[in-house]
Design an enzyme around this catalytic site. Sequence first.
Site, PDB file in Angstrom:
ATOM      1  N   SER A  80     -64.859 -45.093   0.127  1.00  0.00           N
ATOM      2  CA  SER A  80     -63.479 -44.670  -0.720  1.00  0.00           C
ATOM      3  C   SER A  80     -62.471 -44.548   0.341  1.00  0.00           C
ATOM      4  CB  SER A  80     -63.802 -43.180  -1.351  1.00  0.00           C
ATOM      5  OG  SER A  80     -64.976 -43.250  -1.962  1.00  0.00           O
TER       6      SER A  80
HETATM    7  C1  LIG Z   1     -67.262 -44.560  -4.505  1.00  0.00           C
HETATM    8  S1  LIG Z   1     -68.848 -44.928  -4.087  1.00  0.00           S
HETATM    9  C2  LIG Z   1     -69.309 -43.725  -3.140  1.00  0.00           C
HETATM   10  C3  LIG Z   1     -68.695 -43.640  -1.614  1.00  0.00           C
HETATM   11  C4  LIG Z   1     -69.078 -42.818  -0.651  1.00  0.00           C
HETATM   12  N1  LIG Z   1     -69.308 -41.666  -1.069  1.00  0.00           N
HETATM   13  C5  LIG Z   1     -68.378 -42.920   0.945  1.00  0.00           C
HETATM   14  O1  LIG Z   1     -68.944 -42.461   1.685  1.00  0.00           O
HETATM   15  O2  LIG Z   1     -67.460 -43.746   0.782  1.00  0.00           O
HETATM   16  C6  LIG Z   1     -69.595 -44.630  -5.348  1.00  0.00           C
HETATM   17  C7  LIG Z   1     -71.252 -44.779  -5.662  1.00  0.00           C
HETATM   18  O3  LIG Z   1     -71.900 -44.014  -6.540  1.00  0.00           O
HETATM   19  C8  LIG Z   1     -73.017 -44.647  -6.950  1.00  0.00           C
HETATM   20  N2  LIG Z   1     -73.603 -44.264  -8.223  1.00  0.00           N
HETATM   21  C9  LIG Z   1     -73.098 -44.738  -9.487  1.00  0.00           C
HETATM   22  N3  LIG Z   1     -73.657 -43.981 -10.385  1.00  0.00           N
HETATM   23  C10 LIG Z   1     -74.371 -43.254  -9.767  1.00  0.00           C
HETATM   24  C11 LIG Z   1     -75.527 -42.259 -10.345  1.00  0.00           C
HETATM   25  N4  LIG Z   1     -75.660 -42.201 -11.888  1.00  0.00           N
HETATM   26  N5  LIG Z   1     -76.287 -41.594  -9.433  1.00  0.00           N
HETATM   27  C12 LIG Z   1     -76.309 -41.704  -8.062  1.00  0.00           C
HETATM   28  N6  LIG Z   1     -75.213 -42.401  -7.708  1.00  0.00           N
HETATM   29  C13 LIG Z   1     -74.419 -43.463  -8.406  1.00  0.00           C
HETATM   30  C14 LIG Z   1     -72.558 -45.966  -6.965  1.00  0.00           C
HETATM   31  O4  LIG Z   1     -73.917 -46.821  -6.580  1.00  0.00           O
HETATM   32  C15 LIG Z   1     -71.716 -46.046  -5.594  1.00  0.00           C
HETATM   33  O5  LIG Z   1     -72.340 -46.408  -4.313  1.00  0.00           O
END
Ligand SMILES: C[S@@+](CC[C@H](N)C(=O)[O-])C[C@H]1O[C@@H](n2cnc3c(N)ncnc32)[C@H](O)[C@@H]1O
Length: 406
Positions: A80
């Site tokens: 992000s």
């Molecule tokens: C924007 S990224 C996270 C960014 C991260 N926190 C960072 O340090 O930049 C969003 C993440 O949410 C995960 N995600 C989507 N649906 C999810 C779920 N139901 N449970 C857990 N993770 C999920 C995706 O696989 C993705 O890797």
Amino acid sequence: MTERPATPDTTRADAVGLREAMVTELRHHGAIATDRVAAALSAVPRHEFALGETLEAAYAADRALVTKRDEHGAAISSLSAAHIQAVMLEQAAVEPGMRVLEIGSGGYNAALLAELVGPAGKVVSVDIDPEITERARACLDASGYARVEVVTADAEHGVPDAAPYDRIIVTVGAWDIPPAWIDQLAKDGRLVVPLRLRGLTRSIAFDRVDEALLSDSYRLAGFVPMQGQGAFAERLVRLEDGVGLRIDDDSQRFDVGVLREALRTPPIEVWTGAAYDLPDELELYLMTRLRHPAMLHVGQEHIDSGRFNPAAGRGVAALIHAGSLAYRIKRDNPATASGYESGVIAHGPAAQEAAEQYAELLRRWADHHRRRGAATITYLPGGAGVLAPGQGVVIKKHGALATSWD
Ligand SMILES: C[S@@+](CC[C@H](N)C(=O)[O-])C[C@H]1O[C@@H](n2cnc3c(N)ncnc32)[C@H](O)[C@@H]1O
């Protein structure tokens, strides 16, 4: 700017210099408000979580770096943007010694959280995608944050083993708040979540009050969508080529044929005399106050041809009323407090009535709520029936959201 690959040749000094410049910029833009968050962002080597990216890309304050796409090319995981990460960390107010659950991994934000909770605290990061958790684990180990626990699971159920958490920070777009997140939050805990609400996303910091959640702050945000059990499908209802209504709520039901007819009628224009500014605040007000709202989206060709006002190009709150459709516009007006004036365009048999209803809300917002943070959002768990649908109430699967305006 010349972009340099982040190779082993890259000197540590390059990264440190860019990191400090990023922190200065984030402070300047108000994303960082406290020294503690600034210190965390200064401490964690962001480029070590941005594999394959240039140093400049890693340290660009407002740039998300996509790490995975689905089969249609849509981003499903990213590092992000530092801007929104700083904003959400400020919203979360993480203290040393706290237990924190991060939903959606990548490694970097978990490392920032590890800095904030310190050695006495605990950070658990969960992601649904094993490829992402494997990568996050490797980056965390390599950069000295082996103490962060990384779990592969659908966060719909939280991570019960390490609960309760003082903070739960969701870093993926959510449409609802599953019961597990509230259950696993400490009694005085805080949940920060980018929540989808009638086509808008706001990062909302909710404090737990008994079984309910009460907002402390909300900020503009955009995130990749939730996968797994909490995935949500937003629909774009096509009215004609290049004209659609974005619907994300079962209560938003419209007679598409009637609205198509309405769009064939000549528009009427109503001006309010009311000040226009803070479009993200105004849009939240309208989407939670208009009686039958939907986001109107219009293709560039209709704007170029003059058929629709440019306001509709980026997506704008529309009111659907008695087979008619109204949306807001603006014009310069030095006589208002902001230098701009809100107005309304409406189509259809009840265009005048729809425009007047809409204009009345624009005036009320300008007179009483035209500032940042005027909304208070409450989430009541309990499924359908917990709150009657009505003004300011949005019904979700596991509960309902009520928005009031000071
Ligand atoms: C924007 S990224 C996270 C960014 C991260 N926190 C960072 O340090 O930049 C969003 C993440 O949410 C995960 N995600 C989507 N649906 C999810 C779920 N139901 N449970 C857990 N993770 C999920 C995706 O696989 C993705 O890797």
